[in-house]
Motif scaffolding. Structure first.
Motif, PDB file in Angstrom:
ATOM      1  N   VAL A  10       0.872  -1.184   0.000  1.00  0.00           N
ATOM      2  CA  VAL A  10       0.000   0.000   0.000  1.00  0.00           C
ATOM      3  C   VAL A  10       0.908   1.233   0.000  1.00  0.00           C
ATOM      4  O   VAL A  10       1.599   1.497   0.975  1.00  0.00           O
ATOM      5  CB  VAL A  10      -0.928   0.007   1.234  1.00  0.00           C
ATOM      6  CG1 VAL A  10      -1.894   1.188   1.164  1.00  0.00           C
ATOM      7  CG2 VAL A  10      -1.664  -1.312   1.357  1.00  0.00           C
ATOM      8  N   ALA A  12       2.967   4.033  -3.097  1.00  0.00           N
ATOM      9  CA  ALA A  12       4.095   4.046  -4.047  1.00  0.00           C
ATOM     10  C   ALA A  12       5.046   5.195  -3.724  1.00  0.00           C
ATOM     11  O   ALA A  12       5.549   5.876  -4.606  1.00  0.00           O
ATOM     12  CB  ALA A  12       3.579   4.131  -5.485  1.00  0.00           C
ATOM     13  N   GLY A  13       5.262   5.441  -2.411  1.00  0.00           N
ATOM     14  CA  GLY A  13       6.319   6.364  -1.991  1.00  0.00           C
ATOM     15  C   GLY A  13       7.636   5.611  -1.990  1.00  0.00           C
ATOM     16  O   GLY A  13       7.712   4.462  -2.463  1.00  0.00           O
ATOM     17  N   GLU A  34      -1.654   2.813  -5.055  1.00  0.00           N
ATOM     18  CA  GLU A  34      -1.324   4.181  -4.617  1.00  0.00           C
ATOM     19  C   GLU A  34      -2.568   5.054  -4.799  1.00  0.00           C
ATOM     20  O   GLU A  34      -3.159   5.076  -5.875  1.00  0.00           O
ATOM     21  CB  GLU A  34      -0.142   4.712  -5.447  1.00  0.00           C
ATOM     22  CG  GLU A  34       0.110   6.199  -5.363  1.00  0.00           C
ATOM     23  CD  GLU A  34       0.354   6.705  -3.935  1.00  0.00           C
ATOM     24  OE1 GLU A  34       1.271   6.216  -3.270  1.00  0.00           O
ATOM     25  OE2 GLU A  34      -0.389   7.619  -3.517  1.00  0.00           O
ATOM     26  N   LEU A  43       8.285  12.279  -1.720  1.00  0.00           N
ATOM     27  CA  LEU A  43       9.454  12.494  -2.584  1.00  0.00           C
ATOM     28  C   LEU A  43       9.036  12.689  -4.052  1.00  0.00           C
ATOM     29  O   LEU A  43       9.840  12.587  -4.970  1.00  0.00           O
ATOM     30  CB  LEU A  43      10.381  11.270  -2.438  1.00  0.00           C
ATOM     31  CG  LEU A  43      11.789  11.318  -2.987  1.00  0.00           C
ATOM     32  CD1 LEU A  43      12.565  12.496  -2.429  1.00  0.00           C
ATOM     33  CD2 LEU A  43      12.529  10.025  -2.669  1.00  0.00           C
ATOM     34  N   THR A 123      -5.926   4.522  -6.533  1.00  0.00           N
ATOM     35  CA  THR A 123      -6.491   3.345  -5.882  1.00  0.00           C
ATOM     36  C   THR A 123      -6.230   3.445  -4.380  1.00  0.00           C
ATOM     37  O   THR A 123      -5.092   3.368  -3.944  1.00  0.00           O
ATOM     38  CB  THR A 123      -5.831   2.056  -6.465  1.00  0.00           C
ATOM     39  OG1 THR A 123      -5.955   2.084  -7.888  1.00  0.00           O
ATOM     40  CG2 THR A 123      -6.454   0.799  -5.924  1.00  0.00           C
ATOM     41  N   VAL A 241       9.087  26.088   3.731  1.00  0.00           N
ATOM     42  CA  VAL A 241       8.498  24.873   4.307  1.00  0.00           C
ATOM     43  C   VAL A 241       7.939  25.168   5.693  1.00  0.00           C
ATOM     44  O   VAL A 241       8.660  25.649   6.567  1.00  0.00           O
ATOM     45  CB  VAL A 241       9.568  23.760   4.436  1.00  0.00           C
ATOM     46  CG1 VAL A 241       8.936  22.466   4.959  1.00  0.00           C
ATOM     47  CG2 VAL A 241      10.270  23.524   3.120  1.00  0.00           C
TER      48      VAL A 241
HETATM   49  C1  LIG Z   1       9.383  18.967   3.765  1.00  0.00           C
HETATM   50  C2  LIG Z   1      10.116  17.655   3.819  1.00  0.00           C
HETATM   51  C3  LIG Z   1      11.454  17.602   3.455  1.00  0.00           C
HETATM   52  C4  LIG Z   1      12.159  16.396   3.550  1.00  0.00           C
HETATM   53  N1  LIG Z   1      13.488  16.381   3.218  1.00  0.00           N
HETATM   54  C5  LIG Z   1      14.198  15.248   3.376  1.00  0.00           C
HETATM   55  C6  LIG Z   1      15.592  15.213   3.074  1.00  0.00           C
HETATM   56  O1  LIG Z   1      16.177  16.209   2.638  1.00  0.00           O
HETATM   57  N2  LIG Z   1      16.264  14.056   3.306  1.00  0.00           N
HETATM   58  C7  LIG Z   1      15.653  12.927   3.807  1.00  0.00           C
HETATM   59  O2  LIG Z   1      16.316  11.914   4.007  1.00  0.00           O
HETATM   60  N3  LIG Z   1      14.315  12.918   4.036  1.00  0.00           N
HETATM   61  C8  LIG Z   1      13.581  14.038   3.857  1.00  0.00           C
HETATM   62  N4  LIG Z   1      12.234  14.033   4.101  1.00  0.00           N
HETATM   63  C9  LIG Z   1      11.587  12.771   4.512  1.00  0.00           C
HETATM   64  C10 LIG Z   1      11.246  11.882   3.298  1.00  0.00           C
HETATM   65  O3  LIG Z   1      10.473  12.606   2.359  1.00  0.00           O
HETATM   66  C11 LIG Z   1      10.447  10.672   3.796  1.00  0.00           C
HETATM   67  O4  LIG Z   1      11.180   9.985   4.781  1.00  0.00           O
HETATM   68  C12 LIG Z   1      10.128   9.661   2.693  1.00  0.00           C
HETATM   69  O5  LIG Z   1       9.768  10.270   1.481  1.00  0.00           O
HETATM   70  C13 LIG Z   1       9.001   8.774   3.218  1.00  0.00           C
HETATM   71  O6  LIG Z   1       8.643   7.844   2.236  1.00  0.00           O
HETATM   72  P1  LIG Z   1       7.488   6.799   2.521  1.00  0.00           P
HETATM   73  O7  LIG Z   1       7.352   5.972   1.318  1.00  0.00           O
HETATM   74  O8  LIG Z   1       7.748   6.108   3.804  1.00  0.00           O
HETATM   75  O9  LIG Z   1       6.171   7.670   2.807  1.00  0.00           O
HETATM   76  P2  LIG Z   1       5.335   8.551   1.800  1.00  0.00           P
HETATM   77  O10 LIG Z   1       6.217   9.290   0.890  1.00  0.00           O
HETATM   78  O11 LIG Z   1       4.382   9.316   2.653  1.00  0.00           O
HETATM   79  O12 LIG Z   1       4.539   7.467   0.920  1.00  0.00           O
HETATM   80  C14 LIG Z   1       3.380   6.817   1.366  1.00  0.00           C
HETATM   81  C15 LIG Z   1       2.468   6.642   0.158  1.00  0.00           C
HETATM   82  O13 LIG Z   1       1.340   5.867   0.544  1.00  0.00           O
HETATM   83  C16 LIG Z   1       0.191   6.398  -0.081  1.00  0.00           C
HETATM   84  N5  LIG Z   1      -0.964   5.988   0.737  1.00  0.00           N
HETATM   85  C17 LIG Z   1      -1.207   6.303   2.036  1.00  0.00           C
HETATM   86  N6  LIG Z   1      -2.359   5.730   2.447  1.00  0.00           N
HETATM   87  C18 LIG Z   1      -2.848   5.039   1.381  1.00  0.00           C
HETATM   88  C19 LIG Z   1      -4.013   4.245   1.185  1.00  0.00           C
HETATM   89  N7  LIG Z   1      -4.930   4.038   2.161  1.00  0.00           N
HETATM   90  N8  LIG Z   1      -4.207   3.689  -0.039  1.00  0.00           N
HETATM   91  C20 LIG Z   1      -3.310   3.872  -1.048  1.00  0.00           C
HETATM   92  N9  LIG Z   1      -2.180   4.640  -0.909  1.00  0.00           N
HETATM   93  C21 LIG Z   1      -1.959   5.202   0.286  1.00  0.00           C
HETATM   94  C22 LIG Z   1       0.440   7.912  -0.060  1.00  0.00           C
HETATM   95  O14 LIG Z   1      -0.328   8.582  -1.032  1.00  0.00           O
HETATM   96  C23 LIG Z   1       1.935   7.974  -0.373  1.00  0.00           C
HETATM   97  O15 LIG Z   1       2.208   8.078  -1.750  1.00  0.00           O
HETATM   98  C24 LIG Z   1      11.505  15.221   4.000  1.00  0.00           C
HETATM   99  C25 LIG Z   1      10.148  15.270   4.332  1.00  0.00           C
HETATM  100  C26 LIG Z   1       9.452  16.465   4.259  1.00  0.00           C
HETATM  101  C27 LIG Z   1       7.990  16.505   4.639  1.00  0.00           C
END
Ligand SMILES: Cc1cc2nc3c(=O)[nH]c(=O)nc-3n(C[C@H](O)[C@H](O)[C@H](O)COP(=O)(O)OP(=O)(O)OC[C@H]3O[C@@H](n4cnc5c(N)ncnc54)[C@H](O)[C@@H]3O)c2cc1C
Length: 360
Positions: A10, A12-13, A34, A43, A123, A241
């Motif tokens: 669940v 596509a981050g 996603e 990201l 989705t 930000v």
């Molecule tokens: C302003 C900012 C700056 C940052 N800068 C840095 C940096 O310089 N260096 C660094 O290391 N990190 C940085 N980060 C942190 C980094 O962006 C995150 O750690 C990373 O992108 C997290 O990825 P993830 O896949 O865990 O979560 P997410 O990127 O949140 O992905 C989760 C995905 O799940 C999907 N989703 C959620 N619920 C559902 C559902 N019920 N059904 C279907 N899809 C769903 C969401 O739409 C999303 O696409 C930053 C964060 C922020 C907010």
């Protein structure tokens, strides 16, 4: 019918795509769903001028072990730059991919699809339930709502949830998870973020990263182009930000109202930059952006075959300035995939009947 083990991811981050890449390469039947129309989550990138650029400011650090090793594995080189930070003034080395972080997202997607994995956008997962057969084998059924108001059910051997811990609790009423476990997940709290990326005709200062306390509606200015250049963006990239609570009036204000508020505070700091210097801007809101309160114990596997791979579970930064970093989430994604791959190996080994040696 395929006898490959199936996994539903669940989100596509970054974490969902890393899990998808690892498990598709290991021979699993991978489905990623996603809710948004595009990949990358926090990201995600958008085309600015002739380049792809992150909607939120991102860079690499030399200490990002898991992330740098992923980049190496995927054949991506990293350019390192000197940068000046204010707030806690210092010079730091920060890294960036020559093609931006979009190149990492794209290469992961390529690996997933090359190895038979599928990614479905628009989705949204609404409910996950489980059932077990007479041998105790657990199967998950994930219900999804599609943007065109259709629906979909996906049956899988494993589920990895990469949204926020709170969203997981909301989707998991059909799972045998204790109230205590759910409460601990609900106690993880997040701040929302509102960020504006501006393409400016000129550069406001030589500082890369500037942090504020309560003097502005935003708490960070990141001068991306100061360090990584103007490339083919068509101007200087500056991010404003801010983090907020979803009960703040700003959270429900229009993009234009927020821009007015952010820009007037920015203009007070840098009077030389006028509204006429803005070539374009884009506002991004994220409900689950920075974790405020972390759990006291590991909570990433609420049931056999079910995993949560969310930033909320990994503590970074300090209590005063909490951070979510990509490195922690890549490391957790690697660990979860390793557990899934080794559990299927041990299942295979126990189901193999060892032939008796000749003559016995
Ligand atoms: C302003 C900012 C700056 C940052 N800068 C840095 C940096 O310089 N260096 C660094 O290391 N990190 C940085 N980060 C942190 C980094 O962006 C995150 O750690 C990373 O992108 C997290 O990825 P993830 O896949 O865990 O979560 P997410 O990127 O949140 O992905 C989760 C995905 O799940 C999907 N989703 C959620 N619920 C559902 C559902 N019920 N059904 C279907 N899809 C769903 C969401 O739409 C999303 O696409 C930053 C964060 C922020 C907010």
């Amino acid at each position: 019918m395929s006898d490959r083990r199936s996994v539903l991811i669940v989100g596509a981050g970054l974490s969902g795509l890393v899990c998808g890449m690892r498990l598709a390469k290991a021979g699993f039947d991978v489905d990623i769903v996603e809710e948004l129309t595009y990949p990358g989550g926090l990201l995600a990138s958008s085309r600015i001028g002739k380049e792809y650029l992150e909607l939120l400011p991102h860079h690499l650090r030399k200490t990002d072990k898991a992330l740098l090793s992923l980049a190496k594995e995927e054949g991506l080189s990293v350019d390192w730059f000197d940068s000046l930070w204010y707030g806690r003034a210092s010079r730091r080395k920060v890294g960036y991919f020559p093609g931006g972080f979009a190149s990492l997202i794209n290469i992961l997607i390529q690996d997933i699809t090359d190895n038979g994995g599928r990614i479905s956008y628009s989705t949204t997962v609404s409910e996950i339930s489980s059932s077990s057969d007479e041998n105790g084998k657990v199967t998950y059924t994930t219900s999804c709502v599609l943007n065109n108001s259709g629906s979909l059910e996906i049956v899988s051997d494993y589920v990895i949830f990469t949204g926020s811990c709170r969203s997981f609790v909301n989707c998991s009423h059909g799972l045998p998870i204790s109230i205590n476990y759910r409460d601990q997940l609900m106690n993880i709290t997040y701040k929302a973020s509102i960020s504006i990326m501006m393409v400016l005709k000129r550069c406001p200062s030589e500082v890369y990263h500037q942090r504020f306390d309560a003097s502005a509606p935003f708490n960070r200015i990141v001068n991306h182009s100061n360090v990584f250049g103007t490339r083919s963006y068509g101007g200087n990239i500056v991010y404003l930000v801010g983090t907020c609570s979803i009960s703040d009036a700003l959270w429900i204000a229009s993009d234009e109202e927020i821009m007015d508020k952010y820009f007037s505070a920015f203009h007070k700091m840098y009077p030389v930059i006028k509204k006429s210097d803005i070539k374009s801007w884009r506002l991004t809101k994220n409900r689950y952006s920075v974790t405020e309160k972390y759990p006291d114990q590991q909570l990433y596997s609420p049931a056999p075959g079910m995993f949560i791979c969310a930033s909320g579970l990994i503590k970074y930064g300090t209590d005063e300035v909490p951070e979510n970093r990509m490195d922690g989430i890549v490391s957790l994604a690697n660990d979860i995939c390793e557990k899934i791959i080794s559990s299927t190996r041990s299942e295979e080994n126990t189901s193999v009947i060892t032939p008796l040696a000749e003559g016995i």
